[in-house]
Enzyme design. Sequence first.
Site: not given
Length: 474
Positions: A192-195, A197, A248
Amino acid sequence: MTDQEYVKDLVEKARAAQKVFAEFSQRGLDQASRAAAKAVYDNAEILAIEAVDETHMGTVEQKIIKMKNGMTNQWAYTKGRVSKGIVGWEKGKLDVDNILRIAKPAGIIAGVMPMTNPTTTMGANAMQALKAGNAIIVCPHPKAKNVSMHCAELIREAIAAVGAPKDLVQCVEDPSIDRTGEVMRQCDLVVATGGPGMVHAANSSGHPSFGVGQGNCQVVIDEGFADQFDAMAAEIAANRAYDSGIPCTGEQTIILPAKDKQAFIDAYNKNKGYYIDDPEVIDKFRHLIFKEGKNGKPVTNPDYVGKNIYDLCRLCGVELPEGVLSVLLEIKAYGEDEPLCKEKMVPVSGLYAYEGGWEEGVKVAKTNLLMEGAGHSTDVYSHDKDHQIYAGTEIPVVRMPINAGQGLLNGRPYYEGGMASTSGLGCGFWQNNYLAGNLTFENLCNYTLMLYRVHSDKANPTEEEIWEDNDVML
């Protein structure tokens, strides 16, 4: 059809394809993996146009560069390495090769894509999954679904052309939070790539997950670097402008001795940067880049992520000279007292000048990271070995380039960078990431360790010898 039924159908197709793929040789895995990456590389121009048109983030020119460089650098690391069968011998406790490592597939990967980087991440995750003998079901961001579907179809056609089943790579149609959650629940492993949450959702899926964390790259500069400011400022100005500040790996806060502040500002302004110290203008940037979150704290305003720096400046009442790449804002506080010390997904950095010694500069970086982005990275510029080590022991990050810049985070230059090139930068337990490093195909394999007994003339230690205090490090 319910989400559960829809995903079940995808998983069944993936398992059937992966069962066939499991019989492929190492060369077969490599051909499919290469084909996936090359499909993105060869179609970078059209995918970049589609991504910008759909997401309204970043620039076409730099998305092309990102895809071509990302696929090239990651395949350069991946090619020629063993991912099926016998990997090789490893040393055991007696420094003897007595452990044989054998690689096997993990199964079906759930690949959760970010809106900011939909095609490069998809190409990378597909390449790594196929290299390890797996299938992958891609979950695109709803606001990037069209370009994601096109990218997945290009990859499917490419792997079919080298004899691999198309359904090794599938993309979820009509993506939603619920549908993505269902994919994570039904697959064997999540990337999972993301913030935060997204990482939390992946960790809650019931399956092992490799979360890729949030950045907030700090740059801590010691005394003695004024003669290098031109080169450093030019690199930072250009890197913050890359794809309109989305990556990022962008330098977020520049932290340097107060006596060197003006020299750095001069260097920044000379090298396609623009320094702003007007408090009213800075406040406009603060309230444009961030908005009030549900808990009353500032959060990224998605309306301005990846926007052109000239458009942002006009909204803040600033007319930039021609040729400016990014903006540097003066900040006089840090941590929770200054939102501009958070990650800014636009071509903007902050400049903080510390009055005390090196310990104060390190403290600023540490405080900013503990507010947001711990685990990701910090650049350290110091000629003093003790200062370097102090920063390494104090600052909570996985990656810390020393006197080198952000390129080392992703393995550049190839033979000097050390770390593997990747599209997934795990941030360790600081961000609830299992991975503390750069994601590669090695993370997507199961391994059998064959343990061979070592014949030694040494007598086994007694319990009394083991518990003796003389071996305790004090």
